[in-house]
Design a protein around this motif. Structure first.
Motif, short mmCIF file in Angstrom:
data_model
loop_
_atom_site.label_atom_id
_atom_site.label_comp_id
_atom_site.label_asym_id
_atom_site.label_seq_id
_atom_site.Cartn_x
_atom_site.Cartn_y
_atom_site.Cartn_z
N GLY A 74 47.17 35.04 40.85
CA GLY A 74 46.13 34.62 40.81
C GLY A 74 44.89 35.15 41.91
O GLY A 74 43.82 35.20 41.65
N ASP A 75 45.45 35.21 43.11
CA ASP A 75 44.57 35.85 44.35
C ASP A 75 45.12 36.87 44.58
O ASP A 75 44.85 37.57 45.96
N ILE A 76 45.74 37.93 43.90
CA ILE A 76 46.01 39.28 44.26
C ILE A 76 44.92 40.17 45.02
O ILE A 76 45.40 41.00 45.41
N PHE A 77 43.64 39.94 44.23
CA PHE A 77 42.60 40.77 44.91
C PHE A 77 41.86 40.20 46.21
O PHE A 77 41.07 40.91 46.72
N ARG A 78 42.32 39.14 46.80
CA ARG A 78 41.81 38.68 47.99
C ARG A 78 42.74 39.15 49.08
O ARG A 78 43.49 38.49 49.69
N ILE A 79 42.41 40.69 49.12
CA ILE A 79 43.27 41.13 50.36
C ILE A 79 41.94 41.88 51.32
O ILE A 79 40.93 42.15 50.95
N HIS B 252 44.94 47.78 53.70
CA HIS B 252 45.89 48.14 52.60
C HIS B 252 45.80 49.68 52.38
O HIS B 252 46.92 50.29 52.17
N ILE B 253 44.61 50.26 52.50
CA ILE B 253 44.36 51.72 52.00
C ILE B 253 45.02 52.48 53.04
O ILE B 253 45.73 53.36 52.82
N ILE C 282 48.70 42.94 61.81
CA ILE C 282 47.20 42.54 61.44
C ILE C 282 47.08 41.73 60.33
O ILE C 282 46.42 40.83 60.08
N LEU C 283 47.48 42.56 59.10
CA LEU C 283 47.49 41.92 57.91
C LEU C 283 48.00 40.59 57.45
O LEU C 283 47.73 39.80 56.90
N ALA C 284 49.28 40.32 58.14
CA ALA C 284 49.94 39.11 57.98
C ALA C 284 49.28 37.78 58.90
O ALA C 284 49.66 36.83 58.30
N ARG C 285 48.10 38.07 59.45
CA ARG C 285 47.27 36.90 59.87
C ARG C 285 46.52 36.48 58.42
O ARG C 285 46.24 35.16 58.77
N THR C 286 46.32 37.00 57.55
CA THR C 286 45.47 36.75 56.47
C THR C 286 46.06 36.72 55.06
O THR C 286 45.66 36.18 54.11
N ASP C 287 46.91 38.16 54.83
CA ASP C 287 47.60 38.31 53.50
C ASP C 287 48.80 37.98 53.28
O ASP C 287 49.60 37.75 54.30
N ARG C 288 49.24 37.59 52.25
CA ARG C 288 50.68 37.16 51.82
C ARG C 288 51.51 38.47 51.69
O ARG C 288 50.93 39.57 51.70
N SER C 289 52.83 38.26 52.20
CA SER C 289 53.72 39.44 52.60
C SER C 289 54.03 39.87 51.00
O SER C 289 54.13 41.27 50.97
N GLU C 290 54.10 39.19 50.11
CA GLU C 290 54.33 39.53 48.59
C GLU C 290 53.14 40.48 48.03
O GLU C 290 53.27 41.57 47.62
N HIS C 291 52.02 40.34 48.62
CA HIS C 291 50.89 40.90 48.11
C HIS C 291 50.73 42.25 48.83
O HIS C 291 50.56 43.31 48.18
N MET C 292 51.36 42.22 49.95
CA MET C 292 51.54 43.56 51.01
C MET C 292 52.29 44.54 50.33
O MET C 292 51.94 45.68 50.17
N VAL C 293 53.42 43.92 49.94
CA VAL C 293 54.54 44.79 49.18
C VAL C 293 53.84 45.46 47.88
O VAL C 293 54.18 46.63 47.57
N PHE C 294 53.42 44.52 47.13
CA PHE C 294 52.82 44.97 45.93
C PHE C 294 51.81 45.94 45.82
O PHE C 294 51.91 47.16 45.20
#
Length: 295
Positions: free
Chosen positions: A65-70, A75-76, A174-186
């Motif tokens: 649902g919110d996979i693009f809110r990163i 991530h790049i 840094i990312l863990a403050r705002t993004d889900r870990s599952e989305h990071m892995v994906f």
């Protein structure tokens, strides 16, 4: 609540040992594949084989649902670092035994601690700086203080991979403050699959049918290892779980002997002892900070 913590840590320790074993199997497959295929292609295969399993796992666990809110730039950056790390590591283990490669890679926690000062604004006291310096000395020992094998290209490649891994770990913090870990892995697997695949395409070597079991092993070991290490840190104290990452050296020695009949030499053993001692100190030193983060 205090009564549950030891059980949680014991469960997490088992999960970490499983994760390390799976990653050792994954790296063994990468070493075998690197004898036939270019390093960048091996990096692409590592990502491509795991991506379908990761995609199914993320879809079941949290959905898209919110996979693009990163935070796209980070991530790049992490994907670029991941491609470089896997390529360097695949090249390094083609030249070195698993035990030698793992010993050099163990310097990563020290590099992460040093980088945390600049990127995460953490304070590192004199004792930890000394531990970092000792760990770097251990790496020099493994890279051969004698003239014959000093600073081998394989050793430098693995050292570069460790540095890339360390920077990537800082971006995760840094990312863990705002993004889900599952989305990071994906996104890591997807971006690495695309990036490494494009870089490998011009010199792509056709896959042999006999290597299909290796690709399946690469996919399963990488996927199970990722789940297990996530579970380990989610359920237990990091300061109790992280030291068991060093069991990788035992698996590496066993696999080296089983598959290639090689054992680490004296310099590797001495260097490993220095690096692991330094890393253990740094990990235990973090216990106060870890405990203060628990509710």
């Amino acid at each position: 609540m205090p009564l549950k913590r030891p059980a949680g840590n014991l469960y997490s320790i088992y999960a970490m040992v499983l994760a390390v074993f799976m990653f050792a199997l994954m790296d063994t497959v990468m070493k075998v594949l690197s004898q036939t295929y270019p390093a960048i292609q091996v990096a692409a295969l590592r990502s491509l084989t795991s991506l379908p399993l990761i995609a199914v796992y993320v879809g079941i666990k949290v959905g898209y649902g919110d996979i693009f809110r990163i935070r796209w730039p980070l991530h790049i950056l992490r994907a670029v670092l991941g491609i470089a790390m896997l390529s360097f590591f695949a090249f390094g283990i083609r030249k070195l035994s698993l035990a030698e490669a793992y010993t050099i890679f163990f310097i990563a926690p020290a590099i992460i601690t040093a980088l945390s000062v600049w990127f995460l604004k953490e304070r590192v006291d004199l004792a930890r700086w000394i531990a970092i310096g000792v760990g770097l000395c251990g790496v020099l020992v493994v890279l051969r203080p004698s003239g014959a094998g000093f600073l081998t290209i394989g050793g430098l490649a693995v050292l570069g991979a460790a540095a890339m891994y360390a920077v990537s770990a800082i971006t995760v913090g840094i990312l863990a403050r705002t993004d889900r870990s599952e989305h990071m892995v994906f996104w890591l697997m997807l971006m690495m699959s695309i990036g490494a695949g494009l870089l490998a395409a011009p010199g792509w070597v056709g896959m042999r049918m006999s290597d299909i079991p290796l690709l399946l092993g690469l996919a399963l070991s990488g996927f199970i290892g990722q789940l297990a290490i996530t579970e380990a840190f989610a359920r237990g104290d990091a300061s109790s779980v992280a030291p068991f990452e060093y069991t990788a050296l035992a698996w590496a020695v066993g696999l080296d002997w089983l598959l290639w009949q090689t054992l680490p030499d004296g310099w590797t053993v001495v260097g490993a002892a220095i690096i692991i001692g330094s890393g253990m100190y740094l990990i235990r030193h973090e216990k106060v900070h870890v405990e203060s983060d628990h509710p």
